[in-house]
Design a protein around this motif. Structure first.
Motif, PDB file in Angstrom:
ATOM      1  N   CYS A   4     -44.555 -19.507 -16.510  1.00 42.14           N
ATOM      2  CA  CYS A   4     -45.587 -18.723 -17.176  1.00 42.14           C
ATOM      3  C   CYS A   4     -46.083 -19.467 -18.425  1.00 42.14           C
ATOM      4  O   CYS A   4     -45.279 -19.875 -19.264  1.00 42.14           O
ATOM      5  CB  CYS A   4     -45.010 -17.375 -17.561  1.00 42.14           C
ATOM      6  SG  CYS A   4     -46.259 -16.168 -17.952  1.00 42.14           S
ATOM      7  N   TYR A   5     -47.383 -19.640 -18.526  1.00 43.61           N
ATOM      8  CA  TYR A   5     -47.984 -20.300 -19.688  1.00 43.61           C
ATOM      9  C   TYR A   5     -48.428 -19.244 -20.692  1.00 43.61           C
ATOM     10  O   TYR A   5     -49.149 -18.301 -20.343  1.00 43.61           O
ATOM     11  CB  TYR A   5     -49.194 -21.141 -19.255  1.00 43.61           C
ATOM     12  CG  TYR A   5     -49.843 -21.855 -20.418  1.00 43.61           C
ATOM     13  CD1 TYR A   5     -49.346 -23.067 -20.882  1.00 43.61           C
ATOM     14  CD2 TYR A   5     -50.949 -21.306 -21.065  1.00 43.61           C
ATOM     15  CE1 TYR A   5     -49.922 -23.713 -21.969  1.00 43.61           C
ATOM     16  CE2 TYR A   5     -51.536 -21.944 -22.143  1.00 43.61           C
ATOM     17  CZ  TYR A   5     -51.016 -23.151 -22.595  1.00 43.61           C
ATOM     18  OH  TYR A   5     -51.595 -23.771 -23.667  1.00 43.61           O
ATOM     19  N   ILE A   6     -48.009 -19.422 -21.947  1.00 45.21           N
ATOM     20  CA  ILE A   6     -48.357 -18.492 -23.025  1.00 45.21           C
ATOM     21  C   ILE A   6     -49.320 -19.203 -23.975  1.00 45.21           C
ATOM     22  O   ILE A   6     -48.936 -20.145 -24.670  1.00 45.21           O
ATOM     23  CB  ILE A   6     -47.098 -18.017 -23.802  1.00 45.21           C
ATOM     24  CG1 ILE A   6     -46.016 -17.519 -22.837  1.00 45.21           C
ATOM     25  CG2 ILE A   6     -47.476 -16.947 -24.814  1.00 45.21           C
ATOM     26  CD1 ILE A   6     -46.388 -16.305 -22.037  1.00 45.21           C
ATOM     27  N   ALA A  14     -57.210 -19.411 -19.294  1.00 44.18           N
ATOM     28  CA  ALA A  14     -57.942 -20.546 -18.723  1.00 44.18           C
ATOM     29  C   ALA A  14     -57.929 -21.766 -19.645  1.00 44.18           C
ATOM     30  O   ALA A  14     -58.718 -22.693 -19.465  1.00 44.18           O
ATOM     31  CB  ALA A  14     -59.387 -20.139 -18.421  1.00 44.18           C
ATOM     32  N   ALA A  15     -57.014 -21.791 -20.605  1.00 46.45           N
ATOM     33  CA  ALA A  15     -56.901 -22.924 -21.531  1.00 46.45           C
ATOM     34  C   ALA A  15     -56.653 -24.216 -20.752  1.00 46.45           C
ATOM     35  O   ALA A  15     -56.139 -24.194 -19.633  1.00 46.45           O
ATOM     36  CB  ALA A  15     -55.752 -22.682 -22.515  1.00 46.45           C
ATOM     37  N   VAL A  16     -56.995 -25.342 -21.367  1.00 50.19           N
ATOM     38  CA  VAL A  16     -56.874 -26.643 -20.697  1.00 50.19           C
ATOM     39  C   VAL A  16     -55.440 -26.894 -20.219  1.00 50.19           C
ATOM     40  O   VAL A  16     -55.216 -27.264 -19.066  1.00 50.19           O
ATOM     41  CB  VAL A  16     -57.347 -27.779 -21.638  1.00 50.19           C
ATOM     42  CG1 VAL A  16     -57.026 -29.145 -21.032  1.00 50.19           C
ATOM     43  CG2 VAL A  16     -58.844 -27.660 -21.903  1.00 50.19           C
ATOM     44  N   LYS A  17     -54.448 -26.691 -21.090  1.00 51.02           N
ATOM     45  CA  LYS A  17     -53.058 -26.970 -20.701  1.00 51.02           C
ATOM     46  C   LYS A  17     -52.582 -26.002 -19.612  1.00 51.02           C
ATOM     47  O   LYS A  17     -51.833 -26.385 -18.730  1.00 51.02           O
ATOM     48  CB  LYS A  17     -52.137 -26.925 -21.928  1.00 51.02           C
ATOM     49  CG  LYS A  17     -52.369 -28.083 -22.871  1.00 51.02           C
ATOM     50  CD  LYS A  17     -51.410 -28.082 -24.040  1.00 51.02           C
ATOM     51  CE  LYS A  17     -51.604 -26.946 -25.004  1.00 51.02           C
ATOM     52  NZ  LYS A  17     -52.903 -26.957 -25.721  1.00 51.02           N
ATOM     53  N   ALA A  36     -50.450 -16.985 -16.016  1.00 53.17           N
ATOM     54  CA  ALA A  36     -50.806 -17.173 -17.428  1.00 53.17           C
ATOM     55  C   ALA A  36     -51.519 -15.901 -17.878  1.00 53.17           C
ATOM     56  O   ALA A  36     -52.692 -15.705 -17.567  1.00 53.17           O
ATOM     57  CB  ALA A  36     -51.707 -18.390 -17.600  1.00 53.17           C
ATOM     58  N   PRO A  37     -50.817 -15.023 -18.576  1.00 51.89           N
ATOM     59  CA  PRO A  37     -51.446 -13.760 -18.964  1.00 51.89           C
ATOM     60  C   PRO A  37     -52.447 -13.938 -20.102  1.00 51.89           C
ATOM     61  O   PRO A  37     -52.262 -14.786 -20.973  1.00 51.89           O
ATOM     62  CB  PRO A  37     -50.260 -12.912 -19.433  1.00 51.89           C
ATOM     63  CG  PRO A  37     -49.254 -13.912 -19.929  1.00 51.89           C
ATOM     64  CD  PRO A  37     -49.425 -15.108 -19.026  1.00 51.89           C
ATOM     65  N   ALA A  49     -48.254  -6.340 -25.605  1.00 48.09           N
ATOM     66  CA  ALA A  49     -48.762  -6.704 -24.280  1.00 48.09           C
ATOM     67  C   ALA A  49     -47.825  -7.684 -23.583  1.00 48.09           C
ATOM     68  O   ALA A  49     -47.559  -7.567 -22.381  1.00 48.09           O
ATOM     69  CB  ALA A  49     -50.163  -7.305 -24.404  1.00 48.09           C
ATOM     70  N   LEU A  50     -47.289  -8.655 -24.335  1.00 51.38           N
ATOM     71  CA  LEU A  50     -46.389  -9.640 -23.738  1.00 51.38           C
ATOM     72  C   LEU A  50     -45.056  -9.020 -23.331  1.00 51.38           C
ATOM     73  O   LEU A  50     -44.531  -9.321 -22.258  1.00 51.38           O
ATOM     74  CB  LEU A  50     -46.168 -10.807 -24.707  1.00 51.38           C
ATOM     75  CG  LEU A  50     -47.360 -11.762 -24.825  1.00 51.38           C
ATOM     76  CD1 LEU A  50     -47.187 -12.688 -26.021  1.00 51.38           C
ATOM     77  CD2 LEU A  50     -47.546 -12.572 -23.542  1.00 51.38           C
ATOM     78  N   ILE A  51     -44.508  -8.154 -24.172  1.00 54.58           N
ATOM     79  CA  ILE A  51     -43.250  -7.488 -23.819  1.00 54.58           C
ATOM     80  C   ILE A  51     -43.441  -6.675 -22.530  1.00 54.58           C
ATOM     81  O   ILE A  51     -42.637  -6.751 -21.600  1.00 54.58           O
ATOM     82  CB  ILE A  51     -42.747  -6.585 -24.972  1.00 54.58           C
ATOM     83  CG1 ILE A  51     -42.325  -7.439 -26.178  1.00 54.58           C
ATOM     84  CG2 ILE A  51     -41.604  -5.681 -24.503  1.00 54.58           C
ATOM     85  CD1 ILE A  51     -41.091  -8.294 -25.986  1.00 54.58           C
ATOM     86  N   ALA A  52     -44.529  -5.915 -22.452  1.00 54.69           N
ATOM     87  CA  ALA A  52     -44.799  -5.106 -21.255  1.00 54.69           C
ATOM     88  C   ALA A  52     -44.996  -6.005 -20.029  1.00 54.69           C
ATOM     89  O   ALA A  52     -44.492  -5.704 -18.938  1.00 54.69           O
ATOM     90  CB  ALA A  52     -46.028  -4.229 -21.482  1.00 54.69           C
ATOM     91  N   TYR A  53     -45.711  -7.114 -20.206  1.00 56.65           N
ATOM     92  CA  TYR A  53     -45.969  -8.042 -19.105  1.00 56.65           C
ATOM     93  C   TYR A  53     -44.654  -8.578 -18.537  1.00 56.65           C
ATOM     94  O   TYR A  53     -44.449  -8.603 -17.328  1.00 56.65           O
ATOM     95  CB  TYR A  53     -46.853  -9.190 -19.597  1.00 56.65           C
ATOM     96  CG  TYR A  53     -47.204 -10.201 -18.538  1.00 56.65           C
ATOM     97  CD1 TYR A  53     -48.243  -9.960 -17.640  1.00 56.65           C
ATOM     98  CD2 TYR A  53     -46.501 -11.401 -18.420  1.00 56.65           C
ATOM     99  CE1 TYR A  53     -48.573 -10.882 -16.651  1.00 56.65           C
ATOM    100  CE2 TYR A  53     -46.832 -12.327 -17.441  1.00 56.65           C
ATOM    101  CZ  TYR A  53     -47.866 -12.065 -16.561  1.00 56.65           C
ATOM    102  OH  TYR A  53     -48.176 -12.981 -15.589  1.00 56.65           O
TER     103      TYR A  53
END
Length: 193
Positions: A4-6, A14-17, A36-37, A49-53
């Protein structure tokens, strides 16, 4: 394993990395899955949002590894402590409240198109989140480029001093030549090195 990319502040899924990592996994590692959320840029909303994800994602995948860039590195550190994930950090933000005090005001995330305002009280949220961080240094690997023009890499050297750190000369905050380290990033997340 699920990777998972953060993303960082004023960025998105949609970031480059993120795209580099997604494409590498798709083309070379069919045994891995990727996500990648997108999450808000404001601190409390991003955290919640991240904890729920990840509460949801851990029901689906037994093994999850994180790759976090900049502010995503800060959140990846926090998530590593909460869920026990292994994480690779790219030019991570350490003590974000120190940087965000100069960012109070209105912003537009050019990746997501979201408009938002950073308010002074949000610095208190960042301080609380920062103070709450506990993590296993063995589960975190940090890649730093000393040419980072946004964050002081020495703060990361001090904060992650018990974790494995790879310091690269030159580069920039966006992390130059990320594609070159993707195989070793995945090796670390899979606990192969």
């Amino acid at each position: 394993m699920h990777i998972c990319y953060i993303h960082g502040f004023l960025s998105g899924s949609a970031a480059v990395k993120s795209t580099i990592l997604k494409n590498y996994i798709k083309e070379n590692r069919s045994d891995l899955t990727f996500s990648a959320p997108d999450f808000p840029d404001t601190p409390k909303e991003a955290h919640d949002a991240l904890i729920a994800y990840f509460e949801n994602l851990t029901k689906k995948y037994e093994k999850i590894g994180l790759v976090g860039s900049s502010m995503g590195g800060f959140f990846s550190t926090l998530l590593s402590g909460v869920f026990g994930f292994r994480a690779v950090l790219l030019n991570p933000c350490v003590h974000p409240q120190d940087y965000f005090q100069n960012l109070i005001g209105d912003h537009v995330n050019t990746v997501t198109g979201e408009r938002f305002t950073l308010k002074p009280q949000m610095l208190d949220t960042l301080k609380e989140l920062d103070a709450s961080i506990t993590f296993n240094p063995c589960k975190i690997k940090v890649y730093l480029q000393d040419g980072d023009e946004v964050l002081d890499y020495k703060k990361s050297l001090a904060f992650y001093d018990k974790s494995e750190i790879v310091l690269m000369h030159g580069g920039c905050h966006a992390f130059t030549d990320f594609i070159d380290i993707v195989p070793e990033v995945l090796d670390f997340l899979e606990n192969k090195n």
